[in-house]
Design an enzyme around this catalytic site. Structure first.
Site, PDB file in Angstrom:
ATOM      1  N   CYS A   2      47.990  37.025  44.032  1.00 41.37           N
ATOM      2  CA  CYS A   2      49.236  37.589  44.570  1.00 41.37           C
ATOM      3  C   CYS A   2      49.503  36.974  45.934  1.00 41.37           C
ATOM      4  O   CYS A   2      48.576  36.515  46.584  1.00 41.37           O
ATOM      5  CB  CYS A   2      49.118  39.094  44.812  1.00 41.37           C
ATOM      6  SG  CYS A   2      49.147  40.079  43.324  1.00 41.37           S
ATOM      7  N   ARG A  16      56.388  40.782  48.048  1.00 41.79           N
ATOM      8  CA  ARG A  16      55.258  40.078  47.432  1.00 41.79           C
ATOM      9  C   ARG A  16      55.576  39.513  46.055  1.00 41.79           C
ATOM     10  O   ARG A  16      56.555  39.917  45.410  1.00 41.79           O
ATOM     11  CB  ARG A  16      54.131  41.080  47.325  1.00 41.79           C
ATOM     12  CG  ARG A  16      54.444  42.261  46.382  1.00 41.79           C
ATOM     13  CD  ARG A  16      53.769  42.201  45.028  1.00 41.79           C
ATOM     14  NE  ARG A  16      52.352  42.091  45.074  1.00 41.79           N
ATOM     15  CZ  ARG A  16      51.508  43.105  45.241  1.00 41.79           C
ATOM     16  NH1 ARG A  16      51.989  44.333  45.370  1.00 41.79           N
ATOM     17  NH2 ARG A  16      50.214  42.909  45.232  1.00 41.79           N
ATOM     18  N   ASN A  79      44.880  42.022  45.408  1.00 47.50           N
ATOM     19  CA  ASN A  79      43.493  41.984  44.947  1.00 47.50           C
ATOM     20  C   ASN A  79      42.564  41.352  45.978  1.00 47.50           C
ATOM     21  O   ASN A  79      42.920  40.363  46.621  1.00 47.50           O
ATOM     22  CB  ASN A  79      43.398  41.182  43.648  1.00 47.50           C
ATOM     23  CG  ASN A  79      43.067  42.074  42.486  1.00 47.50           C
ATOM     24  OD1 ASN A  79      43.301  43.280  42.536  1.00 47.50           O
ATOM     25  ND2 ASN A  79      42.509  41.510  41.435  1.00 47.50           N
TER      26      ASN A  79
END
Ligand SMILES: C[C@H](CCC(=O)NCCS(=O)(=O)O)[C@H]1CC[C@H]2[C@@H]3[C@H](O)C[C@@H]4C[C@H](O)CC[C@]4(C)[C@H]3C[C@H](O)[C@]12C
Length: 325
Positions: A2, A16, A79
């Site tokens: 990400c 994002r 993550n």
């Protein structure tokens, strides 16, 4: 993988790319001011700042992936697999689970300075939302409408809050290592290179864009961090909201993952499921999805922020082609 960014162009735009191989059924969710936020170990927030963002609503609880509040404070969870460490509950600490962390901060803080203060006694704890939705190994980018941003990482060595001078976060390794690695790419430039290899010999350029020849382009989180820093910090500021939003999505899409390029299991590929961005000054939340790269928008202030119920906007996933003849 990400990538989360803060783009500055008059106003500040925060959001994002969400890269994953499965979709959780997320949608745009507005939580109004009086919708109670229950916490497992902290008092309920009965009245708080309203929040807009991407979330999965489960048992009437908005599980935010990213979002921003009505004061223009934004936050995204990315993550941080293998490095994130969440602790047992500790007496005397503010014990908050990762799934509660976004409402905890966005519900109470209007800017990064207030968020920093709130985090001083924080203990991110290992409590699952449910047996089906267990702890996510995340770290977070927090940014405000004045352009300040920080990264929060909870690891074996404790809780770390870093000032983020570049307004970019990807995944592993830890944020300080990502910053150190940037030093290797200082000579990357939008301009033609100067020949320092053999200054007394003439070298011909054979292509435009040679100043960025050494820019990494891989799907991995270290490459995306460098590529996004280059893209974002050389992006022009537009003269209108339309231009800024267009520039913003070009910045995010520069590091999007196309299907078929990042194999995470045999025949299973991670890809950019959605990209989103909110104008932190106006509360307009924009998004694109992998299937539909038209920009869609939900304006937070068009929702009744004193309502008693969540406002949910399913993602528009169908591509619309503008047929010209
Ligand atoms: C996986 C998502 C992050 C995307 C990302 O960084 N991908 C990179 C993968 S990797 O490095 O390449 O392995 C994270 C971001 C927000 C997370 C969700 C939010 O935290 C809300 C809930 C929290 C629950 O505990 C688990 C389900 C969940 C619905 C989470 C599922 C998943 O972990 C999400 C969707």
């Amino acid at each position: 993988m990400c990538t989360s960014i803060l783009y500055t162009a008059g106003d500040h735009y925060f959001g994002r790319n969400l890269d994953l191989e499965v979709s959780f059924g997320q949608e745009v969710v507005v939580t109004p001011r009086d919708y109670p936020f229950d916490f497992r170990k902290m008092p309920t927030l009965n009245h708080h700042y309203a929040i807009i963002g991407m979330a999965l609503v489960k048992d009437n609880y908005p599980l935010y992936f990213d979002g921003a509040n009505e004061e223009g404070l934004g936050m995204a969870g990315l993550n941080f697999a293998g490095l994130a460490h969440f602790s047992p509950v500790e007496d005397g600490k503010d014990n908050v689970s990762p799934f509660e962390f976004i409402p905890y901060v966005l519900g109470q803080c209007k800017d990064v300075a207030e968020a920093k203060k709130l985090l001083t006694n924080l203990n991110l704890v290992n409590i699952n939302f449910s047996d089906q939705l267990q702890l996510s190994p995340l770290h977070w980018l927090i940014a405000d409408r004045q352009g300040a941003s920080i990264v929060v990482e909870s690891t074996q060595s404790g809780l770390h809050v870093y000032d983020n001078p570049v307004g970019v976060l990807t995944n592993n390794p830890e944020f300080p290592s990502q910053m150190t690695n940037l030093a290797n790419y200082q000579s990357v430039s939008p301009a033609d290179p100067v020949n320092t290899l053999m200054p007394k010999k003439e070298l011909k350029t054979y292509s435009r864009g040679l100043g960025s020849h050494m820019l990494p382009g891989g799907m991995d989180s270290e490459s995306r961090f460098v590529k996004e820093c280059f893209t974002l910090h050389n992006a022009p500021a537009g003269g209108s909201e339309l231009e800024n939003v267009t520039n913003y999505f070009h910045c995010l899409h520069a590091v999007e993952q196309q299907k078929g390029l990042d194999e995470v299991a045999p025949d299973t590929f991670e890809y950019t499921i959605y990209s989103d961005g909110i104008n932190l000054a106006t509360g307009t939340f924009y998004y694109t999805t992998y299937e539909n790269n038209q920009i869609n928008a939900v304006q937070m202030h068009n929702v009744d922020l004193d309502a008693k119920k969540l406002a949910q906007f399913p993602l528009v996933k169908e591509q619309v082609i503008n047929n010209q003849n």
